[in-house]
Enzyme design. Structure first.
Site, short mmCIF file in Angstrom:
data_model
loop_
_atom_site.label_atom_id
_atom_site.label_comp_id
_atom_site.label_asym_id
_atom_site.label_seq_id
_atom_site.Cartn_x
_atom_site.Cartn_y
_atom_site.Cartn_z
N ASP A 48 0.50 -1.18 -0.31
CA ASP A 48 -0.12 -0.15 -0.16
C ASP A 48 0.89 0.93 -0.22
OD1 ASP A 48 -2.51 -1.30 -0.23
OD2 ASP A 48 -2.31 -1.54 2.08
N GLN A 71 1.08 -2.72 4.53
CA GLN A 71 -0.66 -2.94 5.11
C GLN A 71 -1.78 -2.01 5.08
OE1 GLN A 71 -3.93 -6.70 4.45
NE2 GLN A 71 -1.53 -7.46 4.56
N LYS A 73 -5.18 -0.89 6.43
CA LYS A 73 -6.33 -1.23 6.36
C LYS A 73 -7.57 -0.01 7.39
CE LYS A 73 -6.52 -4.84 4.21
NZ LYS A 73 -7.29 -5.28 3.44
#
Length: 502
Positions: A48, A71, A73
């Site tokens: 990401d 990453q 979220k």
């Protein structure tokens, strides 16, 4: 209820803001960041945001880090929790086949070592889950020495190792350790509004335009998406400067800020590089702490206090105008105020971090708010005074329990709280904090008329900036002892004394 489209927009904006939070460091000469990529081509699931460093940067382990793979979220609510077993469930990261640990294993095989692999989420680790005890308070990496503690698979840590090892099909614990090296978990990460405030502050520091708080949109969100669609998602310093010129993002050159940025850090967080303080103007105390707990070999009084006092004395000689960031314990904020007191002749601005991001607090910033409600109550026959300040949290229940269990020689309790109750934003700014600090100091002065040598025990749940302003009043308070509370609940889950100020 937030609909699916809005949730998707928020998720995209969140990822773009994590990108800008890192990309703006390209323009910070102290950050060592040389490239930042938004939605990179791998390693899968940790692509990401990718940050690369040259020279490599130190973290809590022995190796210097070349890259950090993220990453991200985002969740529209902040009520969700997770534990160690979720790391083996593909659904936890919205996948159908591969879990977070499987993606981590594959990333370790392709990324250059040593690197960090960061799982960043707005959800929090379940406090009762064993994973909560394995995340470093220093840089959020896993505490591998605690996980691999030599116990059997039937132990608390052994059950985690067994769960993860069998899920990955690994032969032994050493193979699992290799997969987990450099893995860090940043839970309960900042909100969209907090990231917006931090990006604005960082943009201002590095010379880019900021976005007005009154605007509904945030230009940097859409810009990140447009850059990706144009396949301009990897940036070096030169590329970012070119983009800033092309997009009209360069701020008007203004006279240099007369306030010298300095920082004291006894712990590191995701936003610990926001202020632009040069390494020579930064006091790093993290070597004296394990997570947020003082190392057994260190003393607040004989080790930490002299380092802070010496650092601030040098800074005051460099400039009579300081902009101070305190990523530090509450006791250090009080100590800093006692050194840079109102008679020192040093004008201090403070960077105060909170739920709405980082803001500048000054003793004359015009902020106003409610005064404390004062309450004096007898505690016993002792001569000492306990001062309780409950702005963010109500400290009284824990303080009474601590006084009782440690048999402190307390005769009087002075309690300060708001009629409306505690809250994270109950103190509105620097001038409000200064007024409250003076109110508390004056009340203590009145209480010590008959016994000026009575020791004051300070228990406070207030912003660090207020403790700094309170420290500036220390001559009205001393002798006093400042206490630290175990907010992480990974130590004694109570108070510990730090500095004795006389």
């Amino acid at each position: 209820m937030v609909d699916a489209i809005t949730a998707s927009w928020h998720g995209n904006n969140y990822q773009s803001r994590v990108f800008w939070q890192n990309a703006l460091n390209l323009l910070d000469d102290t950050a060592c960041v040389v490239e930042v990529t938004f939605e990179a081509n791998g390693p899968k699931a940790f692509d990401d945001v990718v940050v690369k460093y040259d020279p490599p940067v130190p973290r809590s382990g022995p190796d210097r880090i070349h890259a950090d793979y993220h990453q991200v979220k985002y969740h529209v609510d902040r009520g969700g929790h997770f534990g160690y077993q979720d790391f083996i469930d593909p659904a936890f990261i919205g996948a159908a086949s591969f879990s977070l640990l499987e993606r981590l294993r594959d990333a370790q095989a392709t990324a250059p070592a040593p690197s960090l692999f960061t799982f960043l989420t707005t959800y929090r680790v379940l406090p009762t889950d064993p994973l909560a005890t394995l995340i470093s308070g220093n840089d959020h990496t896993l505490l591998l020495e605690r996980l691999f503690d030599g116990t059997t698979d039937r132990s608390k840590m052994g059950k985690i190792r067994k769960c993860w090892r069998e899920h990955l099909g690994l032969a032994d614990d050493e193979a699992l350790r290799m997969v987990l090296r450099g893995f860090r978990v940043i839970d309960g990460h900042r909100s969209l509004d907090e990231l917006r405030s931090e990006i604005n502050l960082k943009a201002k520091v590095v010379g880019l335009l900021t976005c007005n708080a009154a605007d509904s949109d945030f230009r940097y969100d859409e810009l990140a998406r447009q850059l990706k669609s144009r396949r301009l998602n990897a940036f070096t310093r030169e590329a970012l400067l070119t983009l800033a010129r092309d997009e009209g993002l360069l701020a008007e050159v203004r006279p240099a800020d007369p306030y010298l940025p300095i920082a004291i850090r006894s712990f590191l967080g995701p936003a610990s590089d926001l202020t632009g303080a040069l390494p020579g103007n930064t006091l790093l105390l993290t070597d004296a702490f394990r997570q947020r707990y003082l190392e057994d070999s260190q003393s607040w009084q004989s080790d930490i206090r002299p380092r802070v006092e010496a650092f601030l004395a040098v800074a005051a000689k460099q400039s009579r105008k300081l902009c101070l960031t305190l990523d530090a314990h509450a006791s250090i904020a009080f100590l800093a105020g006692s050194v840079l007191n109102v008679k020192s002749g040093v004008d201090v601005h403070l960077i105060q971090k909170g739920r709405v991001g980082a803001r500048m607090w000054r003793a004359d910033d015009g902020s106003t708010g409610a005064r404390f409600a004062e309450r004096m109550s007898p505690q016993g026959t002792g001569r000492d005074i306990a001062v309780l300040m409950s702005a963010a949290q109500d400290v009284e229940p824990q303080v009474r329990q601590y006084i009782s269990s440690h048999a402190l020689d307390i005769g009087t309790l002075l309690s300060f709280s708001f009629e409306s109750g505690p809250g994270q934003q109950s103190i509105t700014g620097g001038e409000h904090a200064t007024a409250l600090a003076e109110q508390v100091a004056n009340a203590i002065r009145r209480s010590k008329v008959e016994d000026p040598n009575a020791i004051v025990h300070v228990f406070a749940s207030v912003p660090n900036a207020m403790l700094f302003f309170f420290g500036q009043q220390h001559q009205a308070v001393a002798p006093c002892i400042i206490y630290e509370f175990d907010f992480d609940r990974r130590g004694n889950k109570s108070y510990q004394p730090s500095f004795l100020m006389d």
